[in-house]
Design a protein around this motif. Sequence first.
Motif, short mmCIF file in Angstrom:
data_model
loop_
_atom_site.label_atom_id
_atom_site.label_comp_id
_atom_site.label_asym_id
_atom_site.label_seq_id
_atom_site.Cartn_x
_atom_site.Cartn_y
_atom_site.Cartn_z
N TYR B 64 2.98 -1.81 -11.58
CA TYR B 64 4.15 -0.93 -11.53
C TYR B 64 4.39 -0.28 -12.90
CZ TYR B 64 5.57 -3.50 -7.26
OH TYR B 64 5.64 -4.06 -6.00
N ILE B 79 3.16 3.22 -8.49
CA ILE B 79 2.42 2.01 -8.13
C ILE B 79 0.94 2.36 -8.23
CG2 ILE B 79 1.95 0.28 -6.36
CD1 ILE B 79 4.69 0.91 -5.15
N SER B 82 -2.34 0.72 -4.95
CA SER B 82 -1.38 0.19 -3.98
C SER B 82 -2.04 -0.83 -3.05
CB SER B 82 -0.79 1.33 -3.16
OG SER B 82 -1.80 2.04 -2.48
N ASP B 86 2.85 -3.68 -0.62
CA ASP B 86 3.79 -2.76 -1.25
C ASP B 86 4.57 -1.95 -0.22
OD1 ASP B 86 1.32 -2.02 -3.79
OD2 ASP B 86 2.95 -3.49 -3.84
N VAL B 113 1.60 1.62 3.18
CA VAL B 113 0.26 1.48 2.62
C VAL B 113 -0.65 0.94 3.71
CG1 VAL B 113 -1.17 0.46 0.83
CG2 VAL B 113 1.23 1.01 0.35
#
Lengths: 117, 115
Positions: B64, B79, B82, B86, B113
Amino acid sequence: KAGVTQTPRYLIKTRGQQVTLSCSPISGHRSVSWYQQTPGQGLQFLFEYFSETQRNKGNFPGRFSGRQFSNSRSEMNVSTLELGDSALYLCASSRSNAGTGSSDEQFFGPGTRLTVL
Amino acid sequence: AQKVTQAQTEISVVEKEDVTLDCVYETRDTTYYLFWYKQPPSGELVFLIRRNSFDEQNEISGRYSWNFQKSTSSFNFTITASQVVDSAVYFCALSEYNQGGKLIFGQGTELSVKP
């Protein structure tokens, strides 16, 4: 350290009734804030209590009220429920200190999902 | 008046892609605080970061990172690489000086995601 707890987790009421939701903050936290979350309006601030006093208030009608006890536990009450009060009610606690002006991070509970029929 | 805008309602990426969530805020105060929270499907809001208005240094925590730019009133969240875990709704929030526990939230960005 135990997190913020809220009871009950789920509640079903009918229009016109009243409801009381409870929140126990993280030990040592003196500030408790309440938020309403709905799909249409998102997350909206209701009010904040610090040392048993309401320190901040959002733009909600007087049907929404709250209080804080000497052990920092807080309750919020909604009277004369309307269909539009159906929402997830979130409570958050933070360390906060009176008079410093700063905003500490808030830690949220799992919420109470209120359904009004 | 204070306001937080998250223009991206939904974002969908494939695992390992980088993704940036935008946040633009409005306030007349010179002292204020910015936050990011994550709300997974379980519903509980999880605190990610707090920034005060005098600290424009970017921050990185693992995958992050946050980019705070006062000149554009933005506090964006990236992010890197990913992962499916997430997937959540991410909220940006603002608190003004002496407003204590009053957070003004953006509408949230739902991140999906996919594997």
